[in-house]
Design a protein around this motif. Structure first.
Motif, short mmCIF file in Angstrom:
data_model
loop_
_atom_site.label_atom_id
_atom_site.label_comp_id
_atom_site.label_asym_id
_atom_site.label_seq_id
_atom_site.Cartn_x
_atom_site.Cartn_y
_atom_site.Cartn_z
N VAL A 44 -19.30 35.83 -35.98
CA VAL A 44 -20.37 36.70 -36.51
C VAL A 44 -21.08 37.44 -35.38
CG1 VAL A 44 -20.88 35.58 -38.72
CG2 VAL A 44 -21.86 34.66 -36.61
N ARG B 11 -19.63 39.44 -32.02
CA ARG B 11 -18.98 40.73 -31.80
C ARG B 11 -17.46 40.54 -31.84
NH1 ARG B 11 -22.74 42.99 -33.28
NH2 ARG B 11 -24.13 44.46 -32.24
N PRO C 96 -23.48 37.86 -27.51
CA PRO C 96 -23.43 39.32 -27.38
C PRO C 96 -22.12 39.80 -26.76
CG PRO C 96 -25.00 38.37 -25.81
CD PRO C 96 -24.43 37.24 -26.59
N ILE D 229 -21.43 33.32 -31.74
CA ILE D 229 -22.62 34.17 -31.94
C ILE D 229 -23.20 34.53 -30.57
CG2 ILE D 229 -23.97 32.10 -32.58
CD1 ILE D 229 -24.59 35.66 -33.99
N VAL E 27 -29.90 43.81 -33.08
CA VAL E 27 -30.21 42.97 -31.92
C VAL E 27 -29.16 43.17 -30.83
CG1 VAL E 27 -29.13 40.87 -32.87
CG2 VAL E 27 -30.91 40.67 -31.14
N ASP F 186 -16.82 38.39 -39.61
CA ASP F 186 -17.72 39.47 -40.05
C ASP F 186 -17.62 40.66 -39.11
OD1 ASP F 186 -19.87 40.54 -41.71
OD2 ASP F 186 -21.19 40.23 -39.98
N HIS G 84 -18.86 43.46 -41.64
CA HIS G 84 -20.07 43.46 -40.78
C HIS G 84 -21.36 43.54 -41.62
CE1 HIS G 84 -21.40 44.49 -36.41
NE2 HIS G 84 -22.37 43.86 -37.06
N LEU H 190 -26.18 29.81 -28.45
CA LEU H 190 -27.23 29.07 -29.15
C LEU H 190 -28.57 29.74 -28.84
CD1 LEU H 190 -27.37 26.48 -30.98
CD2 LEU H 190 -28.13 25.25 -28.93
N GLY H 191 -28.60 31.06 -29.10
CA GLY H 191 -29.82 31.85 -28.90
C GLY H 191 -30.64 31.89 -30.18
N ARG H 192 -31.30 33.01 -30.39
CA ARG H 192 -32.19 33.15 -31.56
C ARG H 192 -31.45 32.91 -32.87
NH1 ARG H 192 -34.13 38.17 -28.34
NH2 ARG H 192 -31.93 38.56 -28.69
N ILE H 193 -30.24 33.44 -32.99
CA ILE H 193 -29.49 33.26 -34.24
C ILE H 193 -28.72 31.94 -34.23
CG2 ILE H 193 -27.69 34.23 -35.73
CD1 ILE H 193 -28.48 37.02 -34.58
N THR I 90 -23.10 27.46 -23.84
CA THR I 90 -23.80 28.66 -23.37
C THR I 90 -23.70 28.59 -21.85
OG1 THR I 90 -25.86 27.41 -23.37
CG2 THR I 90 -25.47 28.80 -25.29
N ARG I 91 -24.20 29.60 -21.14
CA ARG I 91 -24.15 29.51 -19.67
C ARG I 91 -25.15 28.49 -19.14
NH1 ARG I 91 -24.86 35.73 -18.83
NH2 ARG I 91 -26.29 35.15 -20.52
N ARG I 92 -26.31 28.41 -19.80
CA ARG I 92 -27.33 27.43 -19.39
C ARG I 92 -27.68 26.56 -20.59
NH1 ARG I 92 -28.42 32.24 -17.09
NH2 ARG I 92 -29.22 32.86 -19.14
P1 NDP Z 1 -29.69 35.86 -28.01
O1 NDP Z 1 -29.75 36.71 -26.81
O2 NDP Z 1 -30.93 35.23 -28.54
O3 NDP Z 1 -28.62 34.68 -27.80
C1 NDP Z 1 -27.40 34.88 -27.16
C2 NDP Z 1 -26.75 33.53 -26.88
O4 NDP Z 1 -25.49 33.76 -26.29
C3 NDP Z 1 -27.55 32.66 -25.92
O5 NDP Z 1 -27.48 31.32 -26.34
C4 NDP Z 1 -26.82 32.86 -24.60
O6 NDP Z 1 -27.01 31.72 -23.77
C5 NDP Z 1 -25.38 32.99 -25.09
N1 NDP Z 1 -24.49 33.67 -24.16
C6 NDP Z 1 -24.65 34.89 -23.58
N2 NDP Z 1 -23.63 35.17 -22.77
C7 NDP Z 1 -22.80 34.09 -22.82
C8 NDP Z 1 -21.57 33.77 -22.18
N3 NDP Z 1 -21.00 34.60 -21.31
N4 NDP Z 1 -21.00 32.58 -22.49
C9 NDP Z 1 -21.57 31.73 -23.35
N5 NDP Z 1 -22.74 31.98 -23.98
C10 NDP Z 1 -23.35 33.15 -23.71
O7 NDP Z 1 -29.00 36.77 -29.13
P2 NDP Z 1 -29.07 36.63 -30.72
O8 NDP Z 1 -28.86 35.22 -31.11
O9 NDP Z 1 -30.29 37.34 -31.22
O10 NDP Z 1 -27.79 37.54 -31.13
C11 NDP Z 1 -26.52 37.24 -30.58
C12 NDP Z 1 -25.53 38.36 -30.86
O11 NDP Z 1 -25.10 38.31 -32.20
C13 NDP Z 1 -26.08 39.78 -30.71
O12 NDP Z 1 -26.04 40.21 -29.36
C14 NDP Z 1 -25.15 40.61 -31.60
O13 NDP Z 1 -24.08 41.12 -30.84
C15 NDP Z 1 -24.62 39.58 -32.60
N6 NDP Z 1 -25.12 39.87 -33.96
C16 NDP Z 1 -24.25 40.17 -34.97
C17 NDP Z 1 -24.72 40.46 -36.25
C18 NDP Z 1 -23.81 40.81 -37.37
O14 NDP Z 1 -24.18 41.61 -38.22
N7 NDP Z 1 -22.62 40.23 -37.46
C19 NDP Z 1 -26.16 40.47 -36.55
C20 NDP Z 1 -26.98 40.08 -35.44
C21 NDP Z 1 -26.47 39.81 -34.19
P3 NDP Z 1 -26.93 31.83 -22.14
O15 NDP Z 1 -27.73 33.05 -21.76
O16 NDP Z 1 -27.50 30.54 -21.65
O17 NDP Z 1 -25.48 31.96 -21.84
#
Ligand code: NDP
Length: 320
Positions: free
Chosen positions: A230, A232, A204, A202, A74, A256, A279, A152-155, A174-176
């Motif tokens: 968990v 990055r 990106p 959690i 993802v 992780d 990881h 607080l996205g998908r995971i 989160t930002r929003r």
């Molecule tokens: P989503 O895109 O569904 O969710 C990302 C979340 O992060 C949202 O709530 C978003 O909210 C928030 N976010 C993004 N930028 C910022 C910021 N600058 N400050 C605060 N919050 C922020 O992604 P997933 O939940 O599907 O996955 C998240 C990440 O987890 C992946 O991108 C991947 O890097 C990592 N991951 C790691 C794994 C592992 O093996 N350890 C496995 C799977 C994923 P908003 O946009 O409102 O800020």
């Protein structure tokens, strides 16, 4: 064969991706590295890429007929998305199919970190229970904690829902803000960590998240503080974290992901108050199979119907 589409696979990818793609496409497998070592003629045959890890702009530039990059995972920070969008190249990732696995692993890592379960098991395996007696009581507990989620996205939402029955308080940054959750929102990470004692990251890898968990944030998390990462490794200032764990600025960490995988600093490995995983948050055979299928299905859908199944957000903005 002449009329089959060629798909480039740089470096290692789950074998199920290759098995699925072999049915329909010609596979050009090459090692990961600074340069793409194929001829210009062969490079001109490539219309798709299936990748787990890095695909830099220099590689994209070598592929004049490239239409789609299908990323395993993802998190797609290894792919130079701006180089792709500049040429109208589709980029896809593998969201949702790993949410449950990653959320389950996160809860396990949190409990391992506060209750030192891996260390307690090592104690038994080393025969120390019989020779020295009980494993020492753990100073920390999950009970009564206030968990803050960075992301607080998908995971993240799956982690939060799993934590509810543990009777912990839950807040997030989160930002929003999300309209569909009962958890307290904080518009800044610092304001979140000033209220919570447990931080789960959690998010990106982006320029904004990189280094966002810094010395100031760790200090605000406090001496009872627990950090779980968990998302990055780059989100955390690793040197600041090592210092904070060493001098009691925070109590413990469960990780992780790391800044420069697979290299984990010896200073971190040597600390007693950490729980470290290589990881593996999504790394079960069923979940990796589902991710592999989505990587293959994105390419199959693209070359049979002209549509990708799970474009990354940057693509959806372009077509909107
Ligand atoms: P989503 O895109 O569904 O969710 C990302 C979340 O992060 C949202 O709530 C978003 O909210 C928030 N976010 C993004 N930028 C910022 C910021 N600058 N400050 C605060 N919050 C922020 O992604 P997933 O939940 O599907 O996955 C998240 C990440 O987890 C992946 O991108 C991947 O890097 C990592 N991951 C790691 C794994 C592992 O093996 N350890 C496995 C799977 C994923 P908003 O946009 O409102 O800020």
């Amino acid at each position: 064969t002449k009329d089959r589409v060629a798909i480039l696979v740089p470096g290692y990818i789950n074998p199920r991706v290759i098995a699925r793609l072999n049915e329909l496409f010609d596979i050009i497998a090459v090692p990961h590295g600074p340069t793409l070592d194929i001829s210009d003629e062969e490079a001109a045959l490539v219309r798709g890429v299936a990748v787990s890890g890095a695909l830099p702009a220099s590689w994209i530039a070598r592929l004049p007929k490239l239409e789609i990059i299908s990323n395993f995972g993802v998190g797609y920070d290894g792919v130079d998305v701006s180089a792709a969008t500049a040429r109208g190249i589709m980029v896809t990732n593998s969201p949702d199919v790993l949410n449950d696995e990653v959320a389950d692993t996160t809860v396990a890592l949190l409990i391992n970190t506060v209750r030192q379960l891996p260390q307690a098991e090592a104690w038994l395996r080393q025969g120390r229970w019989a020779s020295e007696g009980h494993y020492p009581l753990t100073p920390l507990s999950l009970k009564g904690r206030h968990v803050g989620l960075q992301g607080l996205g998908r995971i993240g939402i799956e982690i939060a829902r799993r934590l509810e029955p543990f009777k912990v308080k839950i807040s997030y940054h989160t930002r929003r803000p999300r309209a569909d959750v009962p958890y307290t929102y904080h518009s800044s990470l610092l304001s979140l960590v000033e209220t919570v004692d447990t931080l789960i990251s959690i998010v990106p890898k982006t320029p904004e998240t990189t280094g966002s968990i810094n010395a100031e944030v760790l200090k605000a998390l406090g001496p009872n503080g627990v950090l779980i990462n968990v998302g990055r490794g780059t989100t955390v200032d690793q040197a600041a974290l090592i210092a904070a764990l060493r001098d009691g600025t925070i109590a413990a960490a469960g990780l992780d992901v790391f800044a420069n995988e697979p290299n984990v600093p010896q200073e971190l490995i040597g600390l007693p108050n950490v729980s470290l995983l290589p990881h593996v948050a999504s790394a079960s055979i069923p979940t990796r199979n589902a991710m592999a299928d989505l990587v293959a299905d994105n390419l199959i859908s693209w070359f049979t119907t002209g549509k990708a199944l799970t474009p990354v957000p940057e693509m959806r903005q372009e077509s909107a």
